[in-house]
Design a protein around this motif. Structure first.
Motif, PDB file in Angstrom:
ATOM      1  N   TYR A 250     -11.239   0.808   1.348  1.00 15.36           N
ATOM      2  CA  TYR A 250     -10.860   2.172   1.001  1.00 15.36           C
ATOM      3  C   TYR A 250      -9.638   2.180   0.093  1.00 15.36           C
ATOM      4  O   TYR A 250      -8.859   1.211   0.074  1.00 15.36           O
ATOM      5  N   PRO A 251      -9.423   3.265  -0.670  1.00 18.38           N
ATOM      6  CA  PRO A 251      -8.345   3.294  -1.673  1.00 18.38           C
ATOM      7  C   PRO A 251      -6.977   3.012  -1.057  1.00 18.38           C
ATOM      8  O   PRO A 251      -6.565   3.664  -0.087  1.00 18.38           O
ATOM      9  N   SER A 252      -6.281   2.048  -1.626  1.00 16.72           N
ATOM     10  CA  SER A 252      -4.949   1.684  -1.115  1.00 16.72           C
ATOM     11  C   SER A 252      -3.881   2.669  -1.559  1.00 16.72           C
ATOM     12  O   SER A 252      -2.739   2.597  -1.090  1.00 16.72           O
ATOM     13  N   THR A 253      -4.219   3.584  -2.467  1.00 16.75           N
ATOM     14  CA  THR A 253      -3.250   4.558  -2.953  1.00 16.75           C
ATOM     15  C   THR A 253      -3.216   5.821  -2.090  1.00 16.75           C
ATOM     16  O   THR A 253      -2.459   6.739  -2.374  1.00 16.75           O
ATOM     17  N   SER A 254      -4.031   5.882  -1.058  1.00 14.00           N
ATOM     18  CA  SER A 254      -4.093   7.054  -0.184  1.00 14.00           C
ATOM     19  C   SER A 254      -3.185   6.834   1.027  1.00 14.00           C
ATOM     20  O   SER A 254      -3.290   5.818   1.721  1.00 14.00           O
ATOM     21  N   LEU A 255      -2.305   7.805   1.279  1.00 11.35           N
ATOM     22  CA  LEU A 255      -1.452   7.720   2.464  1.00 11.35           C
ATOM     23  C   LEU A 255      -2.291   7.759   3.736  1.00 11.35           C
ATOM     24  O   LEU A 255      -1.925   7.155   4.757  1.00 11.35           O
ATOM     25  N   PHE A 256      -3.403   8.482   3.684  1.00 17.08           N
ATOM     26  CA  PHE A 256      -4.318   8.543   4.813  1.00 17.08           C
ATOM     27  C   PHE A 256      -4.780   7.144   5.206  1.00 17.08           C
ATOM     28  O   PHE A 256      -4.818   6.777   6.389  1.00 17.08           O
TER      29      PHE A 256
ATOM     30  N   SER B  19       0.826  -1.209   0.000  1.00 22.01           N
ATOM     31  CA  SER B  19       0.000   0.000   0.000  1.00 22.01           C
ATOM     32  C   SER B  19       0.859   1.257   0.000  1.00 22.01           C
ATOM     33  O   SER B  19       0.564   2.222  -0.727  1.00 22.01           O
ATOM     34  N   PHE B  20       1.934   1.275   0.779  1.00 14.46           N
ATOM     35  CA  PHE B  20       2.802   2.447   0.811  1.00 14.46           C
ATOM     36  C   PHE B  20       3.523   2.639  -0.518  1.00 14.46           C
ATOM     37  O   PHE B  20       3.704   3.777  -0.969  1.00 14.46           O
ATOM     38  N   PHE B  21       3.938   1.570  -1.149  1.00 18.59           N
ATOM     39  CA  PHE B  21       4.598   1.692  -2.457  1.00 18.59           C
ATOM     40  C   PHE B  21       3.619   2.240  -3.489  1.00 18.59           C
ATOM     41  O   PHE B  21       3.993   3.061  -4.341  1.00 18.59           O
ATOM     42  N   LYS B  22       2.351   1.810  -3.433  1.00 20.27           N
ATOM     43  CA  LYS B  22       1.349   2.340  -4.352  1.00 20.27           C
ATOM     44  C   LYS B  22       1.065   3.812  -4.072  1.00 20.27           C
ATOM     45  O   LYS B  22       0.953   4.618  -5.002  1.00 20.27           O
ATOM     46  N   ALA B  23       0.939   4.145  -2.806  1.00 23.87           N
ATOM     47  CA  ALA B  23       0.635   5.532  -2.441  1.00 23.87           C
ATOM     48  C   ALA B  23       1.756   6.478  -2.824  1.00 23.87           C
ATOM     49  O   ALA B  23       1.511   7.643  -3.173  1.00 23.87           O
ATOM     50  N   LEU B  24       2.990   5.987  -2.774  1.00 25.69           N
ATOM     51  CA  LEU B  24       4.155   6.802  -3.125  1.00 25.69           C
ATOM     52  C   LEU B  24       4.530   6.659  -4.597  1.00 25.69           C
ATOM     53  O   LEU B  24       5.564   7.181  -5.018  1.00 25.69           O
ATOM     54  N   HIS B  25       3.686   5.932  -5.367  1.00 22.87           N
ATOM     55  CA  HIS B  25       3.885   5.748  -6.811  1.00 22.87           C
ATOM     56  C   HIS B  25       5.245   5.109  -7.118  1.00 22.87           C
ATOM     57  O   HIS B  25       5.945   5.510  -8.051  1.00 22.87           O
ATOM     58  N   LYS B  26       5.574   4.121  -6.348  1.00 22.49           N
ATOM     59  CA  LYS B  26       6.802   3.363  -6.564  1.00 22.49           C
ATOM     60  C   LYS B  26       6.488   2.065  -7.301  1.00 22.49           C
ATOM     61  O   LYS B  26       5.376   1.537  -7.219  1.00 22.49           O
ATOM     62  N   ASP B  27       7.486   1.564  -7.987  1.00 20.00           N
ATOM     63  CA  ASP B  27       7.331   0.302  -8.695  1.00 20.00           C
ATOM     64  C   ASP B  27       7.295  -0.842  -7.684  1.00 20.00           C
ATOM     65  O   ASP B  27       8.208  -0.986  -6.857  1.00 20.00           O
ATOM     66  N   LEU B  28       6.258  -1.662  -7.765  1.00 20.16           N
ATOM     67  CA  LEU B  28       6.120  -2.755  -6.808  1.00 20.16           C
ATOM     68  C   LEU B  28       7.237  -3.780  -6.939  1.00 20.16           C
ATOM     69  O   LEU B  28       7.532  -4.514  -5.989  1.00 20.16           O
ATOM     70  N   HIS B  29       7.855  -3.837  -8.103  1.00 21.80           N
ATOM     71  CA  HIS B  29       8.958  -4.792  -8.297  1.00 21.80           C
ATOM     72  C   HIS B  29      10.207  -4.390  -7.525  1.00 21.80           C
ATOM     73  O   HIS B  29      11.145  -5.186  -7.388  1.00 21.80           O
TER      74      HIS B  29
END
Length: 527
Positions: free
Chosen positions: A320-326, A162-172
């Motif tokens: 809830y959206p996993s891309t939200s840091l909240f 979730s944190f990698f998605k929220a920070l727009h990082k590559d999951l790989h």
């Protein structure tokens, strides 16, 4: 009932028959100790030391034991009950749980002292079952502690993703070790080791404060996504909302509501450690913790169900959206709430396990200590004769003798209770055993929902409803005008109904599928 002004103040006590076998045994022990000269007769030395836990810390520990991660499963449970029935079940189950806690504390007050446990209370009423009750409590707390490790190990990789998605990082780019649940169980277990060796439940108050902050944060997330128009736009479409629904799934989900308020395993330690544990302060701790848990369940359950309807999932935060840091920090809050609940299960597990593994002589000594404390009030307080025809001087001498014997009983109770303390070597050995075995099992097993369902049905029902009702009605059997004896018996009967329904629900889960998923049952059982 005889009103009196005795050594310890104005109160009421029931007269115990002198032919009571326990009383006879205590008389013999009193005589032997008096001859040996090793019995303290100073009343000031005979009393138990005052507890040091504050009311706030007691409420926090109880509330943290109650809420756990079960709050996340509440909206999913509403899906199988409907809105009104779900709200009613929360209120009703909260009331029955609080009544059971109240009865437990009144039993502890009746016996007296600050070394009360289910074993000491049961030994005064149903001694043959005391050992088995502690075994049920130990197994229940042991199983729930394993579930907390399993849930934490499963959720931590999801938090990382979730944190990698929220920070727009590559999951790989995520290191493989951070997605390994075994690694996270090891890390979290290492953090918990110092907390699990603490002697007093009150020592866990700081982690309970942190857990309650995590609960508050999770409630804010649910409220935000329920009332913010912008936030609601990012949610998936809502399903149908029903006021009341009843089906097979309603029965299968019923234990989630009943066991959502389970904290009886820590009620007696809270009572023992609470500073000035009079009835008013103890009741404040009970109703504040149950009330806080009920409010949290209502807010999360109602708002979560209204937001998603029949499409609500088993874990409301996962909706809830996993891309939200909240939301990502909300997932971290779940970990905090879960992992810091682990020591709160180890504490009663170890206390009950001590009684299970102790020899018969030590268990008998602990039982006799509570018997001495119960008899002490009667001996100190009751008059020497049944009539007022005796000369005043003889009555005074009789009261003096009764007071002297009562003081010796209190002294013996205190000495035996101190002897009943768990030795340090045994404390460390049992704690290490619980930590190591729960750690290994959590690594080897990733789903204990069925086992926990059966263990929770037996253990939680017994300590929350059946035992409090039986103990209270038995300890007050010589008080026919006691207004709580009949409600206590009804609570025990309610516990038997819950036991049958909960066991039936678990049997149905084994037979029928699909139904509420294992995560929902694990979250609900771990509450």
């Amino acid at each position: 009932m005889v009103a009196y002004t005795g050594l310890f103040g104005d109160q009421q006590a029931r007269r115990l028959p002198s032919s009571n076998p326990t009383s006879i045994g205590l008389d013999q022990e009193l005589d032997s100790h008096t001859q040996d000269g090793d019995l303290q007769l100073d009343p000031s030395q005979a009393t138990e030391p005052e507890g040091k836990a504050s009311l706030l810390s007691s409420i926090s520990n109880l509330t943290n034991t109650i809420i756990g991660t079960g709050m996340l499963a509440t909206p999913g449970a509403f899906k199988y009950t409907g809105l009104l029935l779900g709200m009613f079940l929360i209120c009703f189950c909260g009331f029955t749980a609080s009544f059971g806690l109240y009865l437990l504390t009144r039993c502890a007050a009746k016996v007296g002292g600050r070394k009360n446990s289910f074993f000491t209370l049961a030994s005064q009423t149903i001694p043959a079952g005391a050992w088995w009750f502690d075994l049920a409590i130990a197994l229940k707390c042991y199983g729930v502690s394993i579930s907390y490790l399993i849930i934490s190990g499963q959720l931590m990789p999801q938090v990382i993703i979730s944190f990698f998605k929220a920070l727009h990082k590559d999951l790989h780019e995520i290191p493989p070790i951070l997605l390994d649940r075994s690694f996270w169980i090891l890390v979290l277990m290492t953090m918990l080791i110092p907390l699990c060796f603490l002697r007093k439940l009150d020592s866990l108050r700081h982690t309970s404060y942190l857990s309650l902050l995590a609960v508050f944060y999770l409630v804010i997330i649910v409220v935000h996504y329920s009332f913010s128009e912008e936030a609601r736009g990012s949610l998936p479409p809502s399903g149908e909302i029903h006021w009341i629904t009843f089906s097979y799934h309603t029965i299968s989900i019923f234990p989630v509501f009943v066991f959502a308020f389970t904290c009886a395993q820590n009620m007696l330690p809270v009572y023992n450690e609470l500073y000035r544990n009079d009835e008013e302060r103890v009741n404040t701790a009970i109703f504040s913790s149950i009330g806080t848990g009920g409010v949290v369940y209502q807010i999360v359950g109602v708002l979560g169900y209204l937001a998603f309807g029949s499409n609500v999932g088993d874990n409301i935060i996962a909706m809830y959206p996993s891309t939200s840091l909240f939301v990502c920090f909300g997932r971290v809050s779940i970990i905090v709430l879960t992992i810091f609940s682990y020591p709160l299960q180890v504490h009663p597990c170890r206390a009950s396990l001590d009684k299970v593994l102790s020899g018969s002589s030590r268990r008998r000594g602990i039982a006799e200590a509570s018997s001495a404390a119960l008899l002490a009030e009667s001996e100190v307080s009751r008059p020497y004769t049944d009539t007022d025809d005796e000369p005043i001087g003889q009555q005074a001498n009789g009261r003096s003798e009764n007071g002297f014997r009562g003081t010796r009983l209190v002294s013996m109770a205190r000495r035996n209770s101190l002897d009943g303390e768990i030795p340090l070597w045994k404390w460390c050995l049992m704690t290490a055993g619980i930590l190591s075995t729960t750690f290994v099992i959590s690594l080897l097993v990733d789903d204990l929902s069925i086992i926990l369902g059966f263990v929770g049905s037996l253990g939680s029902t017994t300590i929350s409803f059946i035992l409090p009702g039986i103990l209270y009605s038995s300890l007050h059997r010589d008080e026919p005008n006691n207004r709580l004896r009949r409600p206590a018996q009804l609570l025990a009967a309610w516990g038997l109904v819950v036991l049958v329904v909960a066991l039936s629900a678990n049997i149905l889960k084994l037979i029928r599928s699909p139904g509420p998923s294992s995560l929902l049952i694990k979250l609900g059982t771990s509450a």
